[in-house]
Design a protein around this motif. Sequence first.
Motif, short mmCIF file in Angstrom:
data_model
loop_
_atom_site.label_atom_id
_atom_site.label_comp_id
_atom_site.label_asym_id
_atom_site.label_seq_id
_atom_site.Cartn_x
_atom_site.Cartn_y
_atom_site.Cartn_z
N SER A 189 77.58 -27.06 -51.56
CA SER A 189 78.57 -26.07 -51.96
C SER A 189 77.95 -24.94 -52.67
N ALA A 190 76.56 -24.41 -52.05
CA ALA A 190 75.81 -23.22 -52.57
C ALA A 190 76.74 -22.05 -52.77
N THR A 191 76.38 -21.16 -53.85
CA THR A 191 77.23 -20.02 -54.20
C THR A 191 76.55 -18.72 -53.77
N ASN A 192 77.32 -17.86 -53.12
CA ASN A 192 76.78 -16.57 -52.68
C ASN A 192 76.42 -15.70 -53.87
N ILE A 193 75.25 -15.07 -53.84
CA ILE A 193 74.80 -14.15 -54.88
C ILE A 193 74.92 -12.72 -54.36
N ASN A 194 75.57 -11.88 -55.14
CA ASN A 194 75.71 -10.48 -54.75
C ASN A 194 74.47 -9.71 -55.19
N GLU A 195 73.50 -9.56 -54.26
CA GLU A 195 72.25 -8.89 -54.60
C GLU A 195 72.44 -7.41 -54.88
N CYS A 196 73.57 -6.83 -54.44
CA CYS A 196 73.80 -5.41 -54.66
C CYS A 196 74.31 -5.11 -56.06
N ALA A 197 74.77 -6.15 -56.78
CA ALA A 197 75.30 -5.94 -58.13
C ALA A 197 74.17 -5.55 -59.08
N ARG A 198 74.52 -4.70 -60.04
CA ARG A 198 73.52 -4.19 -60.96
C ARG A 198 72.88 -5.31 -61.78
N HIS A 199 73.69 -6.28 -62.24
CA HIS A 199 73.15 -7.34 -63.07
C HIS A 199 72.27 -8.30 -62.29
N ASN A 200 72.31 -8.24 -60.97
CA ASN A 200 71.44 -9.07 -60.14
C ASN A 200 70.27 -8.25 -59.57
N GLY A 201 69.96 -7.16 -60.26
CA GLY A 201 68.87 -6.31 -59.80
C GLY A 201 69.31 -5.35 -58.71
N GLY A 202 70.50 -4.76 -58.88
CA GLY A 202 71.06 -3.85 -57.90
C GLY A 202 70.18 -2.63 -57.67
N HIS A 203 70.66 -1.73 -56.85
CA HIS A 203 69.92 -0.55 -56.44
C HIS A 203 68.64 -0.94 -55.71
N GLN A 204 68.74 -2.01 -54.91
CA GLN A 204 67.60 -2.39 -54.10
C GLN A 204 67.48 -1.51 -52.86
N CYS A 205 68.47 -0.70 -52.63
CA CYS A 205 68.47 0.21 -51.49
C CYS A 205 68.41 1.65 -51.99
N SER A 206 67.72 2.50 -51.25
CA SER A 206 67.62 3.90 -51.67
C SER A 206 68.93 4.65 -51.46
N TYR A 207 69.81 4.16 -50.55
CA TYR A 207 71.06 4.86 -50.31
C TYR A 207 72.27 3.95 -50.54
N SER A 208 72.49 2.97 -49.67
CA SER A 208 73.68 2.12 -49.77
C SER A 208 73.30 0.67 -49.55
N CYS A 209 73.91 -0.21 -50.39
CA CYS A 209 73.64 -1.64 -50.31
C CYS A 209 74.94 -2.36 -49.91
#
Length: 524
Positions: A296-316
């Motif tokens: 019952s693994a939980t999805n992690i929102n990698e685009c969120a700022r607290h999870n190290g967001g801004h991993q994309c130069s334009y849109s995540c």
Amino acid sequence: MPLLCNYSSVIELHNVQRCCQRGRDRALLGQDCTSLFFFSSSYSCSISKGQCCSAAVSEWFCNNGMKMAKKEGTCQRLLFQGEPWETQVSKMCCDCCLLGLMTASQNSSCDFQGFLPGRQCLDSAKACCEKNTTVIKPTTNGLTLYTLMSPSYCVSLLLSDLNCSQLCEGDATCACFAGYELQGDGVSCQGELYLNECVARTSTCLPGQTCVNTVGSYTCLKKTISCRQGYHPNPDGTSCEDVDECRTGDVCGGNICVNLVGTYRCECKIGFMFNTITTRCEDTVEKLSKVCGSSSATNINECARHNGGHQCSYSCSNVPGSFHCTCPSTGYRLAPNKHTCQDIDECALGTHNCSLHGSCFNILGGFRCLSMACPQYFQLAAKDTSASWNCFKVCRPQDAACYYYPINLISYISVSLPTFGAINFKPILSTEIASLQTSAAANYAHLPGGTDVFFNILAADDQSSFDVIKRSYRGMFVGVVRQVKSLRGPKDVVFQVAVNYVKSGVVSYRNIVIIRFFISEFWF
């Protein structure tokens, strides 16, 4: 009665010779001859300096013309560089040298009796007729051999049994000028002097082919282009086009493949996560089970700022078990690292809609179709591009308005810049953008008759985001154009600078530089 020497005449002659040498030295240094008249110790010295300086300049351009005649066998004016009067001298000496070469080939006298052109033309014709000439000998393997021979030796052979129709070599064999072909009899030549079809633009090479000049003709060779990863040459070999990786096989391992310009992206199904290193979709549940010992693994929102967001130069975009980056819909593509956006060069790919060849200028996120036109009194220089072109002043005879027009050269420069001052970017202090070269030596500006340079901004944006400062580089004055304020795009800015050449406090002539800045909407 003893002879009396006029020592004052001897001294004056010595001074004139010394002043003449100074004038010639000035010309060899590439300095201006016009100001010599005003800065000399005597009237005779100023005349000597000025005339000897001008004569040395004229001789230099004349020698260029003679070299062109011997090397290329053609004297088209577009082959020479310089001001109109300079190219005129080069072409005149080139034509007269060709006359001398042809006279020598016909075993005619190099005295040119009855030929009464200007002294410089006559000297050029005699020099090329009497001195060693370059003989071009075709060989069976397609190569061309060059050897030096003396016309006098050739004449002696012609008077004997050799009887060459044009040229002869030291080994008692006949040869022909460039553009002529030696016939089967070994003595006669057939053909016409060639004007280099590739330079004269009379070749019929197709797009995607390169014109290669040959003796008396030309050859069209297919261009070899190199395409970066994600592109391959089009069928005509004229440009690079995108590779559709989704059609080359199952690159996403059963998941959805989305083709992008220059690359591709895998849309992973639920329960799978895209691995940016392997570019594959991996089973998220199976992977987390091995790590956590649970299913019952939980999805992690990698685009969120607290999870190290801004991993994309334009849109995540977050997806179950993964994320993927996207770029603006036009003008950009996702880089191989799957995070940053790269500009698409529409001009290089040939995907632009500019009507004129060479008028396309690539900018960040798009392109511009620029008009490479020149104003009245000016003519476009050859071999220029949309990134930079020059307009030289060309006056018709007796056109006084043109001759007195104060501008000699207009230069156009195109520059594409990203937006500065975006989020998380500090305001810039100054960024050097372009360097404006001048013909003024910095070391001589303070000397009598020296030329100084001043840069004046004639047009800029309403925020004065750019400036220009004077600097010395390798002994010459240059103008450094800087961006001194942040700019947010999309925006087009025209920056116009006057380059004033000043002698004795008076502007002797002026050049204009027009820089077009194309500011992108984004920071990348």
